[in-house]
Design a protein around this motif. Structure first.
Motif, PDB file in Angstrom:
ATOM      1  N   ALA A  17       0.689  -1.007  -0.323  1.00 15.30           N
ATOM      2  CA  ALA A  17       0.077  -0.274   0.165  1.00 15.30           C
ATOM      3  C   ALA A  17       0.949   1.334  -0.294  1.00 15.30           C
ATOM      4  O   ALA A  17       0.521   2.099  -0.571  1.00 15.30           O
ATOM      5  CB  ALA A  17      -1.102  -0.257   1.261  1.00 15.30           C
ATOM      6  N   ALA A  21       0.272   3.852  -2.866  1.00 20.59           N
ATOM      7  CA  ALA A  21      -0.055   5.502  -3.195  1.00 20.59           C
ATOM      8  C   ALA A  21       1.186   6.334  -3.210  1.00 20.59           C
ATOM      9  O   ALA A  21       1.062   7.314  -3.651  1.00 20.59           O
ATOM     10  CB  ALA A  21      -0.231   5.367  -1.388  1.00 20.59           C
ATOM     11  N   VAL A 162      -1.349   7.588   2.161  1.00 22.84           N
ATOM     12  CA  VAL A 162      -2.750   7.543   0.831  1.00 22.84           C
ATOM     13  C   VAL A 162      -3.831   9.067   1.765  1.00 22.84           C
ATOM     14  O   VAL A 162      -3.998   9.879   1.281  1.00 22.84           O
ATOM     15  CB  VAL A 162      -3.589   6.643   1.654  1.00 22.84           C
ATOM     16  CG1 VAL A 162      -4.933   6.920   1.010  1.00 22.84           C
ATOM     17  CG2 VAL A 162      -3.121   5.697   0.700  1.00 22.84           C
TER      18      VAL A 162
END
Length: 181
Positions: A17, A21, A162
């Motif tokens: 992730a 991102a 994020v």
């Protein structure tokens, strides 16, 4: 084994992730992000001068009444936390500032500070995870530092990047490094 698999899986998902991102946020500057992350990890590791590994071994063998060994462990940690890690962080920040050329002045300072903080915090993460492991706190240490960095750390970094991507994408590389730190 189940605990390790849980922690390791969380770390892998977190870093997937983080990279997804960051790649979306930075696009053509994503390579700089990868370089910054790699360099900060290497410099932070070198700044530990082996105290984290020695501490892991010594803490694992420590007897409850062995105050001399405990004092030696404390001295090693103090040298690293008060001298080598701060010097390495300042050196990384200064080197980053000198090497950056095509960014705005405010962003240049922020990226340099982000590198310094990453070196400093990355070194502390590795140091304390190894000591926790040595003192028998293997489960908690695995959450801080699995082979890929630990699920608590990676998931927190992913959420922060994020958030930058969603709310402040104009911050670019400086925002990504600040979120990572």
């Amino acid at each position: 084994m189940v605990w390790f698999a849980f922690s390791y899986g969380g770390a892998i998902l977190g870093y997937l992730a983080v990279n997804a991102a960051a790649a979306r946020l930075l696009e053509e500057r994503y390579g700089y992000f990868v370089i910054a992350l790699t360099v900060s990890t290497v410099v932070g590791q070198l700044a530990l001068v082996g105290v984290h590994r020695g501490g892991l071994r010594e803490a694992a063998r420590l007897q409850p009444d062995d105050l001399d060994t405990l004092r030696d462990l404390r001295r090693g940690v103090r040298v690293v936390t008060l001298l080598t890690l701060p010097l390495a962080a300042v050196g990384a920040a200064g080197g980053t500032y000198l090497l950056l050329g095509d960014v705005t002045p405010g962003s240049r300072v922020t990226v340099a500070l982000g590198m310094g903080v990453l070196v400093w915090l990355g070194g502390h993460q590795k140091l304390w995870a190894n000591y926790l492991r040595g003192f028998g706190q293997v489960r908690f240490a695995s959450l801080l530092e699995g082979r890929s960095g630990g699920s608590i750390v990676s998931l927190g970094q992913a959420l922060a990047i994020v958030a930058v991507l969603l709310f402040r994408p104009g911050w670019g590389l400086a925002g990504a490094l600040a979120a990572l730190a």
